[in-house]
Enzyme design. Structure first.
Site, short mmCIF file in Angstrom:
data_model
loop_
_atom_site.label_atom_id
_atom_site.label_comp_id
_atom_site.label_asym_id
_atom_site.label_seq_id
_atom_site.Cartn_x
_atom_site.Cartn_y
_atom_site.Cartn_z
N LYS A 53 2.09 4.67 -7.71
CA LYS A 53 1.08 4.34 -6.73
C LYS A 53 1.16 5.35 -5.59
O LYS A 53 2.24 5.63 -5.08
CB LYS A 53 1.30 2.93 -6.17
N SER A 55 -1.42 7.08 -2.10
CA SER A 55 -2.59 6.87 -1.27
C SER A 55 -3.79 7.57 -1.91
O SER A 55 -3.66 8.67 -2.47
CB SER A 55 -2.36 7.44 0.13
N THR A 107 -5.18 7.32 3.83
CA THR A 107 -6.56 6.93 4.06
C THR A 107 -6.80 6.73 5.55
O THR A 107 -7.85 7.10 6.09
CB THR A 107 -6.90 5.65 3.29
N HIS A 151 -1.55 -2.01 9.16
CA HIS A 151 -0.83 -3.22 8.78
C HIS A 151 -0.66 -4.23 9.91
O HIS A 151 -1.63 -4.58 10.58
CB HIS A 151 0.53 -2.86 8.16
#
Length: 276
Positions: A53, A55, A107, A151
């Protein structure tokens, strides 16, 4: 098969079934748990495992070696990064100023630069990369003029006496009508990409069908996160786009990376490489 994903609840929820041998026919996984900044670097250097995984912002650097899979990742709405300042100000006030960001291959960073291109005449000044947890104190203490945060900072920034300059998620969604591309699942192009995509999709579907099954695994890696917070995290980031990017998902990715390439924020790349 070697795989790398974060210990965040959405990733452990998605991959629980596969990691625990509950996906028929799928190979056993050798899991590396790593922050997305680490996996971005591994992929860019060609040192990553078969599946990982990263970005979405890091895709242009790795598409020759890795393919974007149509499932398993994270796109979302109402979860955008924030730009914070010490005092209420107009976006134009950032012209020539110092802004702290947690990464320049995220991002969040691309959204900030795209927003600034539209809203900050002459552009911002110096971009300072610093650890995420240091950004809000640095803005509070006047060491930098503004900070880009993500976040849980959405909920905690008032305790630092900071003010919201803009919500980049709201800006992006109003400007494009599309979700925000956050985390992508990629795999080496030499592999059977259709098979891997199928195993991931089965793992996602198992997670949804048996939500309690992954709870122990999720909480073991959630770094003392409250169970209700972990549940909310999963509900926000594991959604329709996790099972299948679909046209809206691909449109969001193409819009983000196409605009970023036009602004010189990422290398130019063949857009057709985004789709299998």
């Amino acid at each position: 098969m070697k795989i790398a994903y974060s210990p965040c609840p959405n990733d452990t929820f998605v991959f629980h079934a596969w990691a625990h041998g509950l996906v028929p026919g799928a190979p056993q996984l050798d899991v590396m748990y790593a922050d997305i900044n680490i996996t971005n670097g591994l992929a860019a250097r060609g040192e990553g495992p078969e599946v990982l995984k990263i970005s979405y912002a890091a895709l242009p650097w790795v598409l020759s070696e890795y393919a974007l899979l149509p499932c398993g990742g994270a796109l979302g709405r109402g979860c955008g990064p924030l730009v914070l300042s010490k005092e209420a100000a107009d976006p134009a006030s950032l012209a020539g100023k110092r802004v702290a960001v947690p990464s320049d291959r995220s991002t969040a960073y691309l959204l900030f630069r795209l927003w600034a291109a539209q809203n900050v005449p002459g552009g911002v000044g110096e971009i300072v990369i610093m650890p995420f947890h240091e950004i809000m104190p640095a803005v509070r203490d006047g060491k930098i003029d503004a900070g880009l945060v993500i976040h849980e900072a959405r909920f905690t920034y008032p305790t630092y006496g900071l003010t919201l300059l803009t919500d980049l998620g709201n800006w992006w969604e109003a400007d494009t009508g599309l979700p925000i591309p956050l985390g992508a699942i990629i795999a080496r192009r030499s592999l059977d990409l259709q098979a891997i995509s199928g195993w991931i999709r089965q793992s996602v579907e198992y997670a949804w069908a048996h939500p309690e099954a992954s709870k122990e695994y999720v909480m073991a890696h959630a770094q003392e996160m409250d169970p209700e917070v972990a549940k909310a995290h999963i509900e926000l980031y594991v959604n329709e786009f996790t099972a299948n990017l679909g046209e809206d998902g691909y449109a969001a990715i193409e819009a983000l990376l196409g605009r970023a390439a036009k602004e010189g924020l990422v290398p130019a790349f063949d857009m057709s490489l985004l789709r299998l």
